[in-house]
Design a protein around this motif. Structure first.
Motif, short mmCIF file in Angstrom:
data_model
loop_
_atom_site.label_atom_id
_atom_site.label_comp_id
_atom_site.label_asym_id
_atom_site.label_seq_id
_atom_site.Cartn_x
_atom_site.Cartn_y
_atom_site.Cartn_z
N TYR A 114 -0.93 102.72 82.66
CA TYR A 114 0.21 103.43 82.07
C TYR A 114 0.32 103.18 80.57
CZ TYR A 114 1.63 104.61 86.79
OH TYR A 114 1.65 105.11 88.07
N GLY A 115 0.03 101.96 80.14
CA GLY A 115 0.06 101.66 78.71
C GLY A 115 -0.97 102.46 77.94
N THR A 116 -2.14 102.64 78.53
CA THR A 116 -3.18 103.40 77.86
C THR A 116 -2.83 104.88 77.81
OG1 THR A 116 -4.84 101.78 78.48
CG2 THR A 116 -5.65 103.95 77.86
N ILE A 117 -2.25 105.39 78.88
CA ILE A 117 -1.79 106.79 78.86
C ILE A 117 -0.77 106.99 77.74
CG2 ILE A 117 -0.39 108.50 80.12
CD1 ILE A 117 -3.06 108.54 81.30
N VAL A 118 0.24 106.12 77.70
CA VAL A 118 1.29 106.24 76.68
C VAL A 118 0.70 106.08 75.28
CG1 VAL A 118 3.38 105.13 75.76
CG2 VAL A 118 3.17 105.56 78.22
N THR A 119 -0.16 105.09 75.11
CA THR A 119 -0.76 104.85 73.79
C THR A 119 -1.62 106.03 73.36
OG1 THR A 119 -0.76 102.48 74.22
CG2 THR A 119 -2.17 103.25 72.46
N SER A 120 -2.39 106.56 74.28
CA SER A 120 -3.24 107.71 73.95
C SER A 120 -2.41 108.93 73.58
CB SER A 120 -4.18 108.04 75.11
OG SER A 120 -5.09 106.99 75.32
N LEU A 121 -1.35 109.17 74.34
CA LEU A 121 -0.49 110.32 74.05
C LEU A 121 0.26 110.14 72.73
CD1 LEU A 121 0.91 111.13 77.61
CD2 LEU A 121 -0.75 112.48 76.28
N THR A 122 0.78 108.95 72.48
CA THR A 122 1.52 108.74 71.23
C THR A 122 0.59 108.78 70.02
OG1 THR A 122 1.42 106.32 71.48
CG2 THR A 122 3.42 107.43 72.26
N SER A 123 -0.69 108.43 70.22
CA SER A 123 -1.62 108.48 69.08
C SER A 123 -1.82 109.90 68.59
CB SER A 123 -2.97 107.86 69.46
OG SER A 123 -3.70 108.73 70.28
N LEU A 124 -1.59 110.87 69.47
CA LEU A 124 -1.75 112.27 69.06
C LEU A 124 -0.68 112.69 68.05
CD1 LEU A 124 -2.61 113.80 72.54
CD2 LEU A 124 -4.19 113.21 70.70
N GLY A 125 0.41 111.93 68.00
CA GLY A 125 1.48 112.21 67.04
C GLY A 125 1.38 111.38 65.77
N ILE A 126 0.32 110.60 65.67
CA ILE A 126 0.14 109.72 64.51
C ILE A 126 -1.13 110.13 63.77
CG2 ILE A 126 -0.31 107.34 63.79
CD1 ILE A 126 1.03 106.43 66.42
N SER A 127 -1.02 110.28 62.46
CA SER A 127 -2.22 110.58 61.68
C SER A 127 -2.04 110.07 60.26
CB SER A 127 -2.51 112.08 61.66
OG SER A 127 -3.68 112.32 60.94
N LYS A 128 -2.84 109.08 59.93
CA LYS A 128 -2.80 108.51 58.58
C LYS A 128 -3.44 109.47 57.58
CE LYS A 128 -5.13 104.64 57.86
NZ LYS A 128 -5.49 103.21 57.80
N HIS A 129 -4.38 110.30 58.07
CA HIS A 129 -5.14 111.18 57.17
C HIS A 129 -4.76 112.65 57.31
CE1 HIS A 129 -7.52 107.66 56.34
NE2 HIS A 129 -7.71 107.50 57.63
N GLY A 130 -3.78 112.95 58.15
CA GLY A 130 -3.34 114.33 58.32
C GLY A 130 -4.23 115.13 59.25
N GLY A 131 -3.62 115.78 60.20
CA GLY A 131 -4.37 116.65 61.11
C GLY A 131 -5.14 115.92 62.18
N PHE A 132 -5.86 116.72 62.97
CA PHE A 132 -6.66 116.21 64.08
C PHE A 132 -7.84 115.44 63.51
CE2 PHE A 132 -9.77 116.57 67.53
CZ PHE A 132 -8.98 116.25 68.63
N ASN A 133 -8.09 114.24 64.07
CA ASN A 133 -9.19 113.41 63.58
C ASN A 133 -9.95 112.79 64.76
OD1 ASN A 133 -7.95 110.84 64.33
ND2 ASN A 133 -6.54 111.16 62.61
N PRO A 134 -11.03 112.06 64.50
CA PRO A 134 -11.81 111.47 65.59
C PRO A 134 -10.99 110.56 66.51
CG PRO A 134 -13.08 111.41 63.58
CD PRO A 134 -11.70 111.88 63.21
N GLY A 135 -10.00 109.89 65.97
CA GLY A 135 -9.13 109.04 66.79
C GLY A 135 -8.39 109.85 67.84
N HIS A 136 -7.97 111.05 67.47
CA HIS A 136 -7.31 111.93 68.44
C HIS A 136 -8.28 112.36 69.54
CE1 HIS A 136 -4.56 112.79 64.86
NE2 HIS A 136 -3.83 112.11 65.73
#
Length: 163
Positions: free
Chosen positions: A43-65
């Motif tokens: 569950y932590g990985t699901i939440v972390t993966s989903l919340t990472s989609l709303g985070i971007s240090k460099h703007g836009g979709f990136n390899p982390g997403h």
């Protein structure tokens, strides 16, 4: 450090998931979705993966997403095998590998972000191209490879014992 509220939440949940996975690796040699720590990882990985989609240090979709989306597919696939294919000895190989691979992939952006932020004021790495990040990821890849072989062999023994 410059983290948003979402970033702080993401980090706290992510750390809990990593700690739970490490606890399972130590105790069982794998992430075990049938334990509390395995469920925390899932569950932590699901939440972390989903919340990472709303985070971007460099703007836009990136390899982390892209990593996050792939990680979600890996752990959902492992969960399906764990819950729907309980009696399949072959499914355990895939479940173990997918969960371990999801953990390894989770560590790639974790190492990048941690090493470029900590310690405050004098981070370990200047950017993601810094050799300390590459070397750390190489060591983690070696741990993953050795751990995967260990899990495969251990599962072979389990499968031989089970009728």
């Amino acid at each position: 450090m410059g983290l948003s509220n979402l970033g702080i939440f993401h980090t706290i949940v992510g750390v809990a998931a990593v700690v739970a996975a490490v606890a399972d690796f130590i105790r069982y040699g794998k992430i075990n979705l049938n334990t509390l720590s395995g469920k925390i990882y899932f569950y932590g990985t699901i939440v972390t993966s989903l919340t990472s989609l709303g985070i971007s240090k460099h703007g836009g979709f990136n390899p982390g997403h892209a990593f996050s989306i792939f990680i979600i597919f890996l752990i959902l696939g492992a969960y399906f095998l764990n819950s729907k294919r309980k009696n399949s000895a072959r499914a355990r190989y895939f479940e173990n590998f997918w969960l371990s691979f999801s953990f390894f992939l989770s560590l790639v952006p974790t190492v990048n972000e941690t090493f470029t932020r900590i310690p405050l004021g004098h981070p370990l790495a200047k950017d993601i191209k810094d050799p300390v990040i590459g070397n750390t990821l190489l060591v983690l890849l070696l741990f993953f490879a050795v751990g995967s072989i260990f899990q495969f062999r251990k599962q072979q023994l389990i499968n031989k014992i089970k009728p």
